[in-house]
Design a protein around this motif. Structure first.
Motif, PDB file in Angstrom:
ATOM      1  N   ARG A   1     -28.524  27.877  10.311  1.00  0.00           N
ATOM      2  CA  ARG A   1     -28.494  26.749  11.252  1.00  0.00           C
ATOM      3  C   ARG A   1     -29.190  25.527  10.651  1.00  0.00           C
ATOM      4  O   ARG A   1     -28.699  24.403  10.749  1.00  0.00           O
TER       5      ARG A   1
ATOM      6  N   THR B   1     -26.916  23.927   8.107  1.00  0.00           N
ATOM      7  CA  THR B   1     -25.836  23.135   8.692  1.00  0.00           C
ATOM      8  C   THR B   1     -26.347  21.807   9.243  1.00  0.00           C
ATOM      9  O   THR B   1     -25.588  20.847   9.340  1.00  0.00           O
ATOM     10  N   LEU B   2     -27.632  21.752   9.566  1.00  0.00           N
ATOM     11  CA  LEU B   2     -28.224  20.500  10.032  1.00  0.00           C
ATOM     12  C   LEU B   2     -28.687  19.611   8.880  1.00  0.00           C
ATOM     13  O   LEU B   2     -29.217  18.535   9.109  1.00  0.00           O
TER      14      LEU B   2
END
Length: 158
Positions: A142, A145-146
């Protein structure tokens, strides 16, 4: 480690504490070590009130407590700046993880390259994920992806 302004503030606070300790030593006639100890206790507002003592001692206690209140923002700034310095040092020590197509922990642990990023030119935030378990890998994916630079630390890869 600290900025110039903060170092000057800390030096000024230390000089004020030293001046109060010397003034306490002169006015009370106590041992210099005891005068310094009492001054530090007064500065931290941990000493008993100087009720019934000489006026000089009461005034010094009041000045020390005011100095303690005035130095509190400087101490908080020092703590925050130190944490920021440590965070920057940690982010410069992280490595980029190239995410593999599979999600097994052995593939994830093997995907950590050995090259280190150039910290001077890095503009993305960095993070370290402890463990290549389900939660650690989900968090690392996560964050990636950020746009974060992530390193996964696994005790027993493979």
């Amino acid at each position: 480690m600290f900025s110039r302004r903060l170092r000057w503030s800390l030096a000024g606070a230390a000089a004020a504490v030293l001046a109060l300790a010397v003034a306490s030593w002169i006015t009370t006639g106590d041992d210099p070590r005891h005068a310094a100890y009492v001054t530090v206790l007064d500065l931290l507002a941990m000493n008993d009130p100087a009720v019934g003592e000489r006026d000089g001692r009461q005034i010094l206690q009041l000045l020390a407590r005011v100095m303690g209140l005035l130095s509190l923002p400087v101490m908080v700034a020092a703590a925050l700046e130190a944490l920021g310095t440590f965070r920057t040092a940690l982010s410069c020590a992280t490595r980029r993880v190239d995410w593999p197509a599979t999600s097994s922990s052995s593939d994830w642990a093997k995907s950590v390259p050995t090259s280190w990023p150039d910290c001077a030119n890095s503009t993305s935030p960095s993070s370290a994920s402890n463990g290549a378990g389900i939660a650690g890998l989900a968090l690392a994916q996560r964050l990636d992806t950020l746009g974060w630079e992530v390193v996964v630390l696994e005790k027993a890869p493979g």
